[in-house]
Write a protein that holds these residues in place. Structure first.
Motif, PDB file in Angstrom:
ATOM      1  N   MET A 158      41.635 -13.099   2.853  1.00  6.71           N
ATOM      2  CA  MET A 158      42.664 -13.774   3.644  1.00  6.71           C
ATOM      3  C   MET A 158      42.949 -12.906   4.857  1.00  6.71           C
ATOM      4  O   MET A 158      43.067 -11.693   4.728  1.00  6.71           O
ATOM      5  CB  MET A 158      43.912 -13.915   2.779  1.00  6.71           C
ATOM      6  CG  MET A 158      45.070 -14.611   3.430  1.00  6.71           C
ATOM      7  SD  MET A 158      46.313 -15.021   2.193  1.00  6.71           S
ATOM      8  CE  MET A 158      46.856 -13.386   1.681  1.00  6.71           C
ATOM      9  N   GLU A 159      43.031 -13.508   6.022  1.00  5.68           N
ATOM     10  CA  GLU A 159      43.358 -12.739   7.226  1.00  5.68           C
ATOM     11  C   GLU A 159      44.714 -13.169   7.754  1.00  5.68           C
ATOM     12  O   GLU A 159      44.972 -14.356   7.935  1.00  5.68           O
ATOM     13  CB  GLU A 159      42.280 -12.925   8.301  1.00  5.68           C
ATOM     14  CG  GLU A 159      42.597 -12.115   9.552  1.00  5.68           C
ATOM     15  CD  GLU A 159      41.478 -12.098  10.585  1.00  5.68           C
ATOM     16  OE1 GLU A 159      40.295 -12.163  10.198  1.00  5.68           O
ATOM     17  OE2 GLU A 159      41.794 -12.018  11.783  1.00  5.68           O
ATOM     18  N   ILE A 160      45.576 -12.195   7.977  1.00  9.72           N
ATOM     19  CA  ILE A 160      46.919 -12.463   8.496  1.00  9.72           C
ATOM     20  C   ILE A 160      47.031 -11.786   9.852  1.00  9.72           C
ATOM     21  O   ILE A 160      46.931 -10.568   9.957  1.00  9.72           O
ATOM     22  CB  ILE A 160      48.000 -11.917   7.544  1.00  9.72           C
ATOM     23  CG1 ILE A 160      47.788 -12.473   6.135  1.00  9.72           C
ATOM     24  CG2 ILE A 160      49.406 -12.251   8.058  1.00  9.72           C
ATOM     25  CD1 ILE A 160      48.519 -11.709   5.061  1.00  9.72           C
ATOM     26  N   VAL A 161      47.204 -12.585  10.893  1.00  9.54           N
ATOM     27  CA  VAL A 161      47.236 -12.047  12.257  1.00  9.54           C
ATOM     28  C   VAL A 161      48.679 -12.083  12.758  1.00  9.54           C
ATOM     29  O   VAL A 161      49.334 -13.124  12.710  1.00  9.54           O
ATOM     30  CB  VAL A 161      46.348 -12.898  13.195  1.00  9.54           C
ATOM     31  CG1 VAL A 161      46.322 -12.300  14.598  1.00  9.54           C
ATOM     32  CG2 VAL A 161      44.932 -13.025  12.631  1.00  9.54           C
ATOM     33  N   SER A 162      49.149 -10.950  13.249  1.00  6.30           N
ATOM     34  CA  SER A 162      50.522 -10.917  13.776  1.00  6.30           C
ATOM     35  C   SER A 162      50.507 -11.158  15.276  1.00  6.30           C
ATOM     36  O   SER A 162      49.496 -10.986  15.951  1.00  6.30           O
ATOM     37  CB  SER A 162      51.181  -9.570  13.482  1.00  6.30           C
ATOM     38  OG  SER A 162      50.894  -8.647  14.516  1.00  6.30           O
ATOM     39  N   GLU A 163      51.640 -11.552  15.806  1.00  4.10           N
ATOM     40  CA  GLU A 163      51.825 -11.611  17.253  1.00  4.10           C
ATOM     41  C   GLU A 163      51.934 -10.161  17.756  1.00  4.10           C
ATOM     42  O   GLU A 163      52.259  -9.262  16.972  1.00  4.10           O
ATOM     43  CB  GLU A 163      53.139 -12.353  17.575  1.00  4.10           C
ATOM     44  CG  GLU A 163      53.091 -13.845  17.285  1.00  4.10           C
ATOM     45  CD  GLU A 163      52.216 -14.583  18.284  1.00  4.10           C
ATOM     46  OE1 GLU A 163      52.504 -14.521  19.483  1.00  4.10           O
ATOM     47  OE2 GLU A 163      51.229 -15.212  17.850  1.00  4.10           O
ATOM     48  N   PRO A 164      51.676  -9.930  19.050  1.00  5.26           N
ATOM     49  CA  PRO A 164      51.829  -8.552  19.569  1.00  5.26           C
ATOM     50  C   PRO A 164      53.306  -8.195  19.740  1.00  5.26           C
ATOM     51  O   PRO A 164      53.749  -7.854  20.818  1.00  5.26           O
ATOM     52  CB  PRO A 164      51.078  -8.590  20.900  1.00  5.26           C
ATOM     53  CG  PRO A 164      51.099 -10.023  21.313  1.00  5.26           C
ATOM     54  CD  PRO A 164      51.167 -10.853  20.076  1.00  5.26           C
ATOM     55  N   ASP A 165      54.065  -8.280  18.631  1.00  4.84           N
ATOM     56  CA  ASP A 165      55.516  -8.067  18.670  1.00  4.84           C
ATOM     57  C   ASP A 165      55.909  -6.659  18.236  1.00  4.84           C
ATOM     58  O   ASP A 165      57.083  -6.302  18.262  1.00  4.84           O
ATOM     59  CB  ASP A 165      56.216  -9.051  17.710  1.00  4.84           C
ATOM     60  CG  ASP A 165      56.184 -10.483  18.226  1.00  4.84           C
ATOM     61  OD1 ASP A 165      55.876 -10.669  19.420  1.00  4.84           O
ATOM     62  OD2 ASP A 165      56.463 -11.404  17.432  1.00  4.84           O
ATOM     63  N   ILE A 166      54.924  -5.896  17.769  1.00  3.26           N
ATOM     64  CA  ILE A 166      55.234  -4.583  17.204  1.00  3.26           C
ATOM     65  C   ILE A 166      55.299  -3.565  18.343  1.00  3.26           C
ATOM     66  O   ILE A 166      54.422  -3.536  19.203  1.00  3.26           O
ATOM     67  CB  ILE A 166      54.175  -4.221  16.142  1.00  3.26           C
ATOM     68  CG1 ILE A 166      54.240  -5.261  15.006  1.00  3.26           C
ATOM     69  CG2 ILE A 166      54.375  -2.809  15.609  1.00  3.26           C
ATOM     70  CD1 ILE A 166      53.054  -5.232  14.076  1.00  3.26           C
ATOM     71  N   ARG A 167      56.358  -2.764  18.362  1.00  5.03           N
ATOM     72  CA  ARG A 167      56.605  -1.893  19.515  1.00  5.03           C
ATOM     73  C   ARG A 167      56.534  -0.394  19.215  1.00  5.03           C
ATOM     74  O   ARG A 167      56.807   0.422  20.097  1.00  5.03           O
ATOM     75  CB  ARG A 167      57.988  -2.215  20.123  1.00  5.03           C
ATOM     76  CG  ARG A 167      58.050  -3.551  20.841  1.00  5.03           C
ATOM     77  CD  ARG A 167      57.262  -3.517  22.155  1.00  5.03           C
ATOM     78  NE  ARG A 167      57.214  -4.822  22.790  1.00  5.03           N
ATOM     79  CZ  ARG A 167      56.278  -5.746  22.527  1.00  5.03           C
ATOM     80  NH1 ARG A 167      55.305  -5.472  21.666  1.00  5.03           N
ATOM     81  NH2 ARG A 167      56.300  -6.910  23.124  1.00  5.03           N
TER      82      ARG A 167
END
Ligand code: ZN
Length: 494
Positions: A158-167
């Motif tokens: 399973m692949e879980i892709v995050s938005e570039p929200d991590i700072r």
């Protein structure tokens, strides 16, 4: 705002994570081979389908689709009514068919989020998509040649892709920890990063604070622990910032994290990035996902860690600290709840607090000391509850309870049986008798008594010890202490 701004105030770090989790299904994604290959000899869990032989037909593993949808629901995603699999074409020796069956433009889910918390701050991290694909075989590199083990080929991934929200690198670690917690709670993944069943790649770029346009990003691979995620991203952010500060270009590339050296190194340039030539997988039917099935899966979702944590604080009156530790691992929370439920009591909150203390301090300590996992815990929830009952009724003292607990842990017997068998006497509740013993101890230790009166506080501890010795541990330490202090202050010095 970023949680943790330790690295820089002039530059902003932008991180997106791709998490890969092998799903805990019994069989592989498109064939009936058993996925339990961890300790198997190479190439023993294989068949023509997962070896990529020509002319075979894949069959979709329904459980893997269900697990992916459950995860997506837990991550607040939307599930489309229609989804499909696609071929991702690239030649690599670990890819048996020369293509990977994955999902391209219509994944099983989109648009979710996950909340991370740190020291009272919370932040929402967007989830772009959760989709399903198959794992590759494994290459074992030797001197001058490589071996291939096909056991892993075709395992549901399973692949879980995050938005570039991590700072910040810290946020990346918190995100990974939260993700793992959820996957393990749901029972869809073992969450073992060290074994590679849970893996993480990161896209990272930096830009001058205030700039809208994103900087050139690199992709970091090979981070196989929470700690290495944070370390690798700290290193890479620093490296990129230094390049920008000295006017040097950042190359878009894949970089590997070298744990032993604490650095990232360039692996291959994205300038030669593959054209994957995605197209719909012709051997598989499209997936029509009925709303009834989605609701059925939603109903199977367990209470997730955040909800459980809130309930422990609300329903049981536990501190945030205790609720956090108890919900980190599902099995620990389950055990705690069974202890609370095992014996009915009028004051549920008091019992819950006592149970939390017993589990977090004593049970966890005994498990650690004996290298037992929670599944191997010899102390049943009923035995733990029984011990709390004995303490509540005043049948044993806190000191005696330690001895009973050790014995119950070692033998698996119920605490009340141990109390009977060992002939443990009830605590001295006779105030007069206890006072007499205390007076005796005072009379026999006049030197220590005058030390105490001269301000030596550890003299009191010695006197308490003497009383406990005289009563063979049957007196309650707190009553001994208070009677002793009263007597020491009222008796005029001899
Ligand atoms: Zn197979």
């Amino acid at each position: 705002m970023a949680i943790d701004t330790e690295i820089t105030t002039d530059f902003e770090i932008v991180i997106g994570l791709e998490v890969h989790a092998q799903l805990l299904t019994k069989s592989k994604m498109f064939c009936t081979c058993n996925t339990d290959y961890a300790y198997a000899a190479p190439n023993t869990h294989v068949c023509p389908v997962c070896m990529g032989m020509p002319g075979v037909l894949p069959v979709i593993n329904e459980r893997a689709v269900a697990y992916t949808i459950m995860t997506a629901l837990a991550l607040n995603c939307t599930i489309p009514e229609y989804s499909k699999f696609d071929r991702k074409n690239y030649p690599y020796p670990d890819l048996m068919k020369g293509y990977q069956i994955s999902q391209y433009d219509i994944p099983l889910s989109r648009n979710g989020y996950l909340m991370i918390e740190h020291e009272g701050q919370t932040k929402r991290i967007g989830i772009t998509r959760v989709h399903l694909e198959e794992d590759t075989a494994r290459l074992l590199h030797r001197e001058g040649y490589s071996l291939v083990d096909i056991n892993r080929s075709g395992t549901p991934l399973m692949e879980i892709v995050s938005e570039p929200d991590i700072r910040s690198p810290l946020e990346a670690r918190l995100y990974m920890q939260k993700m793992r917690e959820i996957l393990v709670y749901l029972g869809v993944s073992s969450g073992r990063m060290e074994e590679g069943s849970l893996r993480c790649d990161a896209n990272i770029s930096v830009r001058p604070r205030g700039q809208q346009e994103l900087g050139v990003k690199t992709e970091i691979k090979n981070m196989n622990s929470f700690r290495s995620v944070e370390r690798a991203l700290s290193y890479e952010a620093q490296r990129q910032i230094e390049l920008l500060q000295t006017g040097q270009p950042i190359h878009q590339e894949t970089r590997g994290w070298v744990e032993t050296k604490g650095i990232t190194v360039g692996q291959r340039s994205k300038e030669y990035a593959h054209d994957y030539r995605y197209f719909p997988e012709p051997d598989l039917p499209p997936l029509i996902i009925s709303r009834a099935w989605v609701e059925e899966l939603r109903a199977q979702l367990l209470e997730l860690p955040d909800a459980r944590r809130a309930r422990y604080m609300d329903e049981y009156g536990l501190s945030a600290q205790d609720a956090n530790v108890l919900t980190e691992e599902k099995a620990l929370g389950d055990y705690f709840e069974r202890v609370v439920a095992a014996s009915p009591t009028s004051d549920r909150k008091a019992r819950a607090k006592a149970a939390a203390n017993l589990v977090l301090n004593e049970v966890v300590r005994l498990l650690k000391a004996n290298s037992f996992s929670l599944e191997e815990n010899p102390l049943s929830p009923e035995a733990s509850a029984n011990l709390l009952d004995l303490l509540d009724k005043g049948r044993i003292t806190g000191k005696q309870s330690k001895e009973v607990l050790e014995e119950a842990f070692a033998s698996g017997k119920m605490p009340e049986t141990i109390v009977k068998e060992k002939g443990i006497q009830p605590p001295i509740s006779d105030q007069v008798a206890l006072e007499r013993i205390i007076e005796e101890v005072i009379a026999n230790n006049l030197k220590v008594v005058s030390d105490y009166r001269a301000g030596k506080t550890n003299a009191l501890q010695y006197l308490i010890g003497q009383v406990m010795k005289q009563t063979r541990g049957q007196a309650k330490a707190d009553s001994v202490r208070s009677i002793l202090i009263t007597k020491l202050h009222e008796t005029p010095s001899a």
